[in-house]
Design an enzyme around this catalytic site. Structure first.
Site, PDB file in Angstrom:
ATOM      1  N   HIS A 250      36.527  34.119  37.787  1.00 34.91           N
ATOM      2  CA  HIS A 250      36.797  32.733  38.194  1.00 34.91           C
ATOM      3  C   HIS A 250      38.278  32.508  38.477  1.00 34.91           C
ATOM      4  CE1 HIS A 250      38.737  31.518  34.411  1.00 34.91           C
ATOM      5  NE2 HIS A 250      37.787  32.180  33.781  1.00 34.91           N
TER       6      HIS A 250
ATOM      7  N   HIS B 189      33.702  35.849  34.133  1.00 34.04           N
ATOM      8  CA  HIS B 189      34.968  35.750  33.413  1.00 34.04           C
ATOM      9  C   HIS B 189      35.599  37.126  33.224  1.00 34.04           C
ATOM     10  CE1 HIS B 189      33.727  31.599  32.335  1.00 34.04           C
ATOM     11  NE2 HIS B 189      32.531  32.157  32.407  1.00 34.04           N
TER      12      HIS B 189
ATOM     13  N   GLU C 129      32.472  33.972  29.041  1.00 33.03           N
ATOM     14  CA  GLU C 129      33.676  34.669  28.590  1.00 33.03           C
ATOM     15  C   GLU C 129      33.477  35.145  27.157  1.00 33.03           C
ATOM     16  OE1 GLU C 129      35.976  36.557  28.732  1.00 33.03           O
ATOM     17  OE2 GLU C 129      37.761  35.490  29.437  1.00 33.03           O
TER      18      GLU C 129
END
Length: 228
Positions: A9, A182, A87
């Site tokens: 991202h 992530h 993440e």
């Protein structure tokens, strides 16, 4: 030959503020939005047509996927959101400023927490206000599955079932897949795909908003890896 595209991202508001983010659902910064759009423009330039999309349940990854797909005119493709691509959970470090944490605990300790393959950060307890157990998006998970903190090893263990059960079968069927997620969930996936050692994975960085493109043969051996 199937393609898998990974996109970390774009810059988030907490990346900009130099905070540990983990499972906290923060938005993209203005720069992050531009990075996501630029990723989509690169994919359009290279003419990659996708069949399926995957992302996490955190808005910075979801929006990155949407901005990228919009730029390459593929916002319509089937999309799956899953916590398995979240993440890495930074435990009790989440929300703390990285510089201030290093000043308190020492650079070496913070480096170990951030980069070690199998060392856990300080953990959140189930009754902690910041526990993901209080977040509705994880209500359908076994509470024992919701972490109080993770290292890269644990992150890899939750990513692998998604790869084995959903992504790999699609690639074996010749479909092209895009994943917007992530830094650490993508590092974990890259470790598995490329068979990177525990030591070497510490040196792998995933650049924000830069598509990483894998080409696979019919047995899911990596034929090539490019960055756009």
């Amino acid at each position: 030959m199937a393609k898998l595209v990974l996109i970390r991202h774009g810059q988030s508001e907490w990346n900009l503020a130099n905070k540990f983010t983990g499972w906290i659902d923060v938005d993209l910064s203005e720069k992050g939005v531009e990075q996501a759009k630029n990723a989509g423009k690169a994919l359009k330039e290279h003419g990659i047509q996708f069949d399926y999309a995957y992302t996490s349940v955190l808005k910075r990854a979801i929006k990155t996927l949407h901005y990228a797909l919009e730029e390459c005119d593929q916002l319509w493709i089937p999309e799956t959101k899953t916590w398995r691509l979240n993440e890495r959970h930074y435990g009790a470090l989440q929300g703390l400023n990285k510089k201030a944490t290093a000043e308190k605990y020492g650079d070496e300790q913070v480096h170990i927490w951030r980069r070690s393959y199998d060392v856990l950060p300080p953990l959140l307890t189930a009754d902690d206000e910041g526990s993901a157990l209080h977040d509705r998006r994880y209500a359908n998970l076994d509470p024992r599955t919701v972490p109080g903190g993770e290292n890269l090893k644990v992150t890899l263990e939750r990513v692998i079932p998604l790869w084995q059960d959903e992504i790999a079968p699609k690639l074996l069927d010749g479909k092209n897949v895009i994943i917007a997620a992530h830094g650490n969930s993508l590092r974990a996936l890259s470790k598995y795909i490329e068979n990177i050692s525990d030591d070497d994975i510490m040196n792998l960085e995933m650049a924000t908003g830069q598509p990483v493109v894998y080409d696979f043969d019919e047995k899911l051996n990596v034929l090539s890896k490019e960055k756009y």
